[in-house]
Design a protein around this motif. Structure first.
Motif: not given
Length: 815
Positions: A721-747
């Motif tokens: 649970c800790d592993e998956v949760s860390a992965w999710m929040y890490d990529l959510m932060d990265k995705q949040g910093g991208l514009p909508m016109s950029a290819d997503p990192v969180l798929k």
């Protein structure tokens, strides 16, 4: 849908299927029961309603009226009358390889190439189209099935007019063989109607054996009028009489109106028209369509007139008029007068009066015409005309019932059908020199008389020396039963090979099969021989003092003879195979054209769809950079211009290549949109999963029912649970910093994968069953030893032998 019956009509065809729940008429793709009997040739073939759509503009390549031409020679008077009066397309003679009569072909243009196709093959195309309608309906119950041939009907009964000659029946059989249709029976339309009526009435126990129920069936379709009388008993149908007018149908009533409109049009624009309107095929088609519409308007009771409006009828002239009901009936009087003859003949042949008929059932689309109903009522002495049967579907339903009866795929209660042979057929043979015959003997006999039930085999025995021929033909008396005056009489000629050194007796067995077609079943040489010998031997006189030998028994020896057969319009196996190859080639053209059209439509749809979606105010605008929008718009405009200029007639592969070029630019933009719309739901599901497993880990530490879970196993769940949760929040932060016109990192796919991975690790631990407690095994019971009998030393018990036990003492002593 493997068992079907088809009403192959002149104007429309209907297909019905037999199933466990009864008989159902199959609807086409537009939910219509009637399918126009047309085959259109253009870039590919179009059948039914598709062919009707372009029939007026493509009249030279739209083939209809196949039913009236199939199986006839080009020079047949019936065929020539049909061509001159009704046919707008180009009919041409097809030379027969063996020098027989020319058959009828149609000259058409398919995919830019000229073809000459036999009318029999065209009839087969239309029937195959009916089969594909049934296959399409059957495939709807199966998911992901695109190959309709798997559902193509296996057993067919096709309804034909009773007046069809042997040649016409064989012609339709050939068309079916070319199309790959397995015909169980060619059934008379009037018999199919009677079967549809009788089999359901029989289920209601409405017939009695001691007094047969006589029903008259009146059928008027687009081109013919048929009157038949059938007698019904429980489980039995007997066709007692059938008479017809093969040239009286709904189209003749249309023609009367069309000619009246043409005359009115000519009178109005006298001197201004370039030709007779009825002589121009396109104008004639317009007039016939308007006439049919007016006829239908005037058919219901109480309608007094019909308005007729025709825009740009001819030479840029419009025309409108109105036709009053009395004028219409007056024009139709000569046609109405022809209704009497078939009715009177049918009643006379059965010896019945109109009042003795239990019912008069009317079917066929043209029986809806009001003036026809009134005239029929008058001719039948006021008998009520019953319309309990569906006028358009009765024939197809009866054919489907017959198909179910004949098919091994169904178990149906037995129902006897006694058919009626329409024309007397005679068998004749050549006379041979040196063969003794009776002085008053003739060389012909009517072997299949009118009204005879078929299938049936008849035999004639002849004395012949050497090869001879037997021929079948319609008897002269067939003319009084409706055989056209100029129709060919010959049916078939059979050459029988008889290699013998003297006069022999030959049995010739001629069969009229279930389709009504005449064949030579077999020819046998018949000899009397003594038993045990192949040939008779000369008897020797007994010597003096010897007894005469017993007379040997004789038996009949039958030897099958070889024979050949020829017909006026004979289709050899080679001709049928060649036509089949042409059919396959045309089907391949249809497939390629359809697939190319589908790919072109897919490209065109993608262009329009993406052009709207990628605009600045549309749903995909935020997911593309300015550079991407500009590149896509440029490519889209280039391909769109190409599509409507040079690319209009491109191949399927070129369209696919152009579509791939566009999707290479538009695909990433669409992917971003799809990811953005699917991401919240996927994240929500993953977060719910994480929360569920975390709560369980905490609960399992104190809940007694999870006491069997080890600390190591809880640790495994917690770590995952800790592993998956860390992965999710890490990529959510990265995705949040991208514009909508950029290819997503969180798929979405990655989120779903992580959720499955979490389930695979934690779910087995959470659902681990409580181990069962082992119950203590019971202590083994001591073995019981049987008491041994007391014995005196050296003396065994009485009656005991080696190893035997003594007998038990008796309960009672013998007194």
């Amino acid at each position: 849908m493997s068992v079907v019956g088809v009403d192959f009509g002149l104007a429309n065809s209907v297909i019905a299927a037999a199933g466990r729940g009864g008989v159902d008429v199959i609807l086409n793709g537009n939910s219509n029961r009637l399918n126009p009997s047309m085959v259109g040739f253009d870039q590919c073939r179009k059948m039914g309603e598709e062919a009707q759509t372009g029939a007026s503009s493509n009249y030279k390549n739209t083939i209809k009226h196949m039913k009236r031409l199939v199986g006839l020679s080009f020079d047949d008077p019936t065929a020539q009358a049909e061509i001159k009066k009704w046919i707008p397309f180009n009919c041409v003679p097809i030379k027969h390889p063996s020098g027989g009569p020319d058959s009828i072909g149609v000259k058409v243009s398919l995919n830019g190439e000229d073809h000459t196709v036999s009318i029999e093959a065209v009839a087969g195309m239309m029937l195959k189209h009916m089969g594909m309608i049934a296959a399409s309906k059957a495939s709807e119950a199966s998911d992901h099935v695109t190959d309709l041939t798997k559902f193509f009907p296996q057993d067919w009964v096709i309804a034909i007019p009773a007046y069809f000659t042997d040649s016409q029946r064989r012609g339709l059989q050939v068309g079916c063989e070319i199309a790959g249709i397995q015909v169980q029976r060619l059934m008379h339309e009037n018999t199919a109607t009677a079967l549809a009526y009788g089999i359901f009435k029989d289920l209601r126990k409405e017939f009695t054996k001691d007094k047969p129920t006589n029903i008259m069936f009146i059928d008027m379709g687009a081109s013919a009028f048929t009157v038949s009388v059938a007698a019904f008993e429980p489980g039995k149908l007997i066709v007692k009489s059938s008479h017809f007018d093969a040239d009286l149908g709904g189209r003749d009533f249309d023609l009367v109106i069309a000619e009246w409109i043409a005359k009115q049009f000519q009178d109005k624009y006298k001197g201004k028209l370039s030709a007779d309107p009825m002589s121009k095929p396109k104008v004639r088609l317009k007039l016939m369509a308007a006439a049919e519409k007016a006829k239908k308007t005037l058919s219901p009771h109480g309608v007094k007139e019909a308005r007729i409006n025709l825009e740009c009828l001819m030479d840029d002239f419009d025309f409108s008029t109105s036709l009053k009901a009395p004028d219409y009936e007056s024009m139709c009087a000569p046609l109405l007068a022809r209704l009497a003859a078939p009715i009177e003949k049918a009643l006379a042949e059965t010896g019945l009066a109109a009042s003795e008929l239990a019912s008069v059932e009317i079917v066929g689309g043209s029986t809806r015409i009001g003036c026809i109903k009134r005239e029929l009522t008058k001719l039948l002495d006021g008998q009520t005309l019953s319309t309990t049967m569906n006028a358009d579907e009765a024939v197809a339903r009866g054919a489907a019932l017959q198909s179910a009866i004949l098919s091994p795929r169904f178990k149906v209660l037995p129902y006897e059908i006694q058919e009626s042979q329409p024309y007397p057929i005679k068998i004749s043979w050549d006379q041979q020199a040196g063969v003794e015959e009776d002085a008053d003997a003739t060389n012909s006999v009517v072997m299949f008389d009118r009204g005879l039930n078929f299938p049936i085999v008849r035999r004639v025995t002849l004395k012949r020396a050497g090869d001879f021929t037997v021929s079948s033909a319609y008897d002269d008396s067939a003319l009084q039963y409706g055989l056209p005056t100029g129709a060919p009489r010959d049916i078939a000629t059979f050459g029988i090979k008889l290699a013998s050194d003297g006069e022999k007796k030959v049995r010739v067995n001629v069969k009229q099969d279930i389709h009504g077609v005449v064949h030579l079943s077999s020819a046998q040489m018949v000899e009397e021989v003594e038993e045990g010998e192949d040939a008779p031997a000369e008897a020797e006189a007994p010597k003096e003092g010897e007894e005469a030998p017993a007379e040997k028994k004789k038996k009949v020896k039958k030897t099958n003879l070889e024979f050949t057969q020829s017909r006026p319009l004979d289709w050899s196996k080679d001709l049928i195979n060649k036509a089949y190859e042409e059919e396959v080639s045309m089907a391949n053209i249809d497939r390629i054209v359809k697939e190319t059209s589908d790919m072109r439509n897919e490209l065109e749809s993608y262009i329009y769809d993406m052009r709207d979606k990628i605009s600045s105010s549309s749903q995909l605008a935020d997911y593309a950079t300015d550079e991407e929008k500009a590149a896509f718009t440029t490519k889209q405009e280039t391909i769109e211009n190409w599509l409507y200029e040079d690319g209009f007639d491109a191949t399927k592969s070129v369209y696919a290549e152009k579509l791939a070029e566009l999707k290479q630019l538009g695909g990433p933009i669409e992917t971003r949109s799809v990811e953005a719309s699917g991401r919240p739901g996927a994240l929500s599901a993953l977060q719910a999963n994480l929360e569920r497993y975390k709560q369980w880990v905490n609960q399992s530490q104190t809940d007694a029912k999870y006491a069997h879970i080890t600390d190591e196993e809880r640790g495994t769940c917690h770590a995952k649970c800790d592993e998956v949760s860390a992965w999710m929040y890490d990529l959510m932060d990265k995705q949040g910093g991208l514009p909508m016109s950029a290819d997503p990192v969180l798929k979405v796919g990655d989120i779903n994968y992580k959720s499955r991975d979490l389930n695979n690790v934690c779910s087995p631990i959470m659902r681990k069953p409580v181990p069962k407690k082992e119950e203590p095994k019971p202590a083994p019971e001591p073995e019981k030893k049987e008491a041994e009998p007391e014995t005196m030393e050296g003396v065994e018990p009485e009656g005991a032998k080696d190893g035997d036990k003594p007998d038990a003492p008796e309960d009672k002593m013998e007194e």
